[in-house]
Design an enzyme around this catalytic site. Structure first.
Site, short mmCIF file in Angstrom:
data_model
loop_
_atom_site.label_atom_id
_atom_site.label_comp_id
_atom_site.label_asym_id
_atom_site.label_seq_id
_atom_site.Cartn_x
_atom_site.Cartn_y
_atom_site.Cartn_z
N GLU A 73 0.81 -1.22 0.00
CA GLU A 73 0.00 0.00 0.00
C GLU A 73 0.84 1.27 0.00
O GLU A 73 0.34 2.36 0.26
CB GLU A 73 -0.94 -0.02 1.21
N HIS A 113 -5.00 1.72 6.92
CA HIS A 113 -3.58 2.00 6.71
C HIS A 113 -2.99 2.53 8.02
O HIS A 113 -3.69 3.16 8.82
CB HIS A 113 -3.37 3.07 5.63
N CYS A 139 -3.10 11.49 3.43
CA CYS A 139 -3.37 10.61 2.29
C CYS A 139 -3.03 11.31 0.97
O CYS A 139 -2.72 10.65 -0.02
CB CYS A 139 -4.85 10.20 2.26
#
Length: 446
Positions: free
Chosen positions: A176, A252, A370
């Site tokens: 990720e 995450h 993000c």
């Protein structure tokens, strides 16, 4: 002798097809806004405003371009044929969920774009980039090829920059990107400690893991990237994310922890073995003592941390300490707002809090952290990279005009099958690649 270096932040421009499809199981915010009408223009302008605020404060701020969406090559690979318009119409009629997936503007969250190791850490003293395969989610698994092209276009000098292909796109090597990677150091130009956070051990079914939501990052992926980037055991710490946190919506690590320089700001439920992780960092960190800012569950309940995206904030150096750049939602939740006031009053490493409005992104499950990919560059590397993506007043004005010219102010799921939307997107991206000077990076340009 350590070189002078800066941490550049590269934010993803929100794409013209920004919409709420709720594609991310495990991301509570994303699922809670399914099928709402989005405003791509407002979302892109909010993102640009955030970039401009930071650039105006003297931070090195770059721009990463959105991808072509809907992605016609993926639909063709899945059996839809005819003209591009035929492909869209057939997908909209036969599989609207698939069309929504290939129309996602998820590349805006560039924390997932790649993992980056600076030259101070790597064995060949080059900056290393590995695009994330994002194999856990179909709509994101189609990103890494264009992401790789964009990064290669920006960081071309092979004597200074090394580019790796994404890892095999299977769950055992689910990666990720920087959303599960934090670098801690005494100074940006000094050797640092790279903290890789994983949710599962793919080749050990007996290892602890979440029960409700899937773990996206595999230990095996993190280990592979460390090898590819030429990192030694003395420079890396592999930490397992707390499975209970994943099941609470912490998909995450950057939803529950953020680091900068020698400071790690984290929730007590972030790591499965908290004290072991801290000890590993302390044993490897040189040039400074670790500043561990721990937030207890009593101070901020885990559900409030997830709802506010307190930890999905940017932690940035200032002349007077560190600034925490938080989403506006942090001031809307009582426990979080109270904690932020206490944090600044406590005279620790974090000395100020600044609020950023990224509501369109937040509704899809992404806060300020993000939206950015961090790249540490020394002075020579900064000069060697392509300068056309670095935000200044002129580029900000051009991009603002570009967004207002090409973006719709409303977009629903039903609009995704409109061939006119595809034409609008391609025209906009063709112009954008010229504005940024990236050359041909999109499939329709090749």
């Amino acid at each position: 002798m350590a070189k002078h270096a800066v941490e550049a932040n590269f934010d993803g421009l929100v794409g013209p097809t920004h919409n709420y499809a709720g594609l991310s199981w495990g991301n509570v915010a994303s699922r809670s806004n399914v099928r709402s009408v989005s405003n791509p223009r407002e979302a892109a302008l909010q993102g640009l405003a955030k970039m401009k605020q930071l650039a105006d404060r003297g931070y090195v701020q770059g721009v990463l371009p959105p991808h072509e969406r809907p992605h016609i090559p993926t639909l063709r690979a899945l059996g839809f044929g005819g003209s591009d318009g035929d492909v869209l119409r057939a997908a909209a009629e036969q599989s609207p969920a698939l069309l929504a997936a290939v129309s996602s503007a998820s590349t805006m969250w560039t924390a997932n774009a790649a993992t980056v190791s600076p030259s101070a850490d790597t064995s060949d003293h080059r900056v290393h980039f590995t695009p994330a395969n994002l194999s856990a989610k179909f709509h994101r698994s189609i990103e890494h090829l264009v992401t790789g092209r964009a990064l290669k276009s920006i960081f071309k000098d092979e004597s200074r920059f090394a580019h790796h292909p994404a890892l095999p796109s299977v769950s055992q090597f689910g990666d990720e990107g920087a959303a599960n990677h934090t670098r801690l150091c005494g100074g940006y130009g000094e050797p640092g400690v790279e903290l890789f956070v994983y949710g599962k051990v793919a080749f050990n079914e007996q290892a602890p893991g979440p029960k409700r939501y899937p773990a996206r990052q595999a230990l095996e992926a993190s280990q592979a990237i460390a090898r590819l980037h030429g990192l030694t055991d003395s420079q890396v710490v592999f930490a397992q994310q707390n499975p209970d946190a994943i099941d609470a919506g912490v998909f995450h690590n950057d939803v529950i922890a953020v680091g900068n320089a020698n400071t790690l700001f984290y929730h007590e439920l972030a790591f499965l073995e908290e004290q072991q992780v801290l000890a590993g960092i302390r044993a490897r960190l040189t040039g400074a003592e670790l500043e561990a800012v721990r937030v207890s569950n009593e101070q901020v309940p885990l559900e409030d941390a997830v709802a506010s995206y307190l930890f999905n904030s940017q932690l940035l150096n200032t002349p007077d300490g560190m600034m925490l750049a938080v989403p506006g939602e942090c001031r809307e939740i009582t426990s979080v707002s109270r904690y932020l006031d206490e944090l600044v009053a406590n005279a620790g490493p974090i000395t100020s809090v600044e609020v950023f409005d990224v509501k369109q992104s937040m509704r899809n499950g992404g806060g300020p952290a993000c939206l950015r990919l961090r790249v540490v560059l020394d002075d020579d590397e900064l000069r060697a990279m392509h300068q056309g993506v670095l935000l200044n007043d002129a580029l900000y004005e051009r991009l603002t005009t570009w967004v207002k010219t090409h973006y719709r102010d409303e977009l629903s799921q039903d609009d995704l099958g409109d061939p006119m939307l595809l034409d609008e997107v391609r025209k906009a991206l063709d112009e954008l690649s010229g504005i940024l000077g990236l050359g041909s990076i999109y499939d329709f340009q090749l």
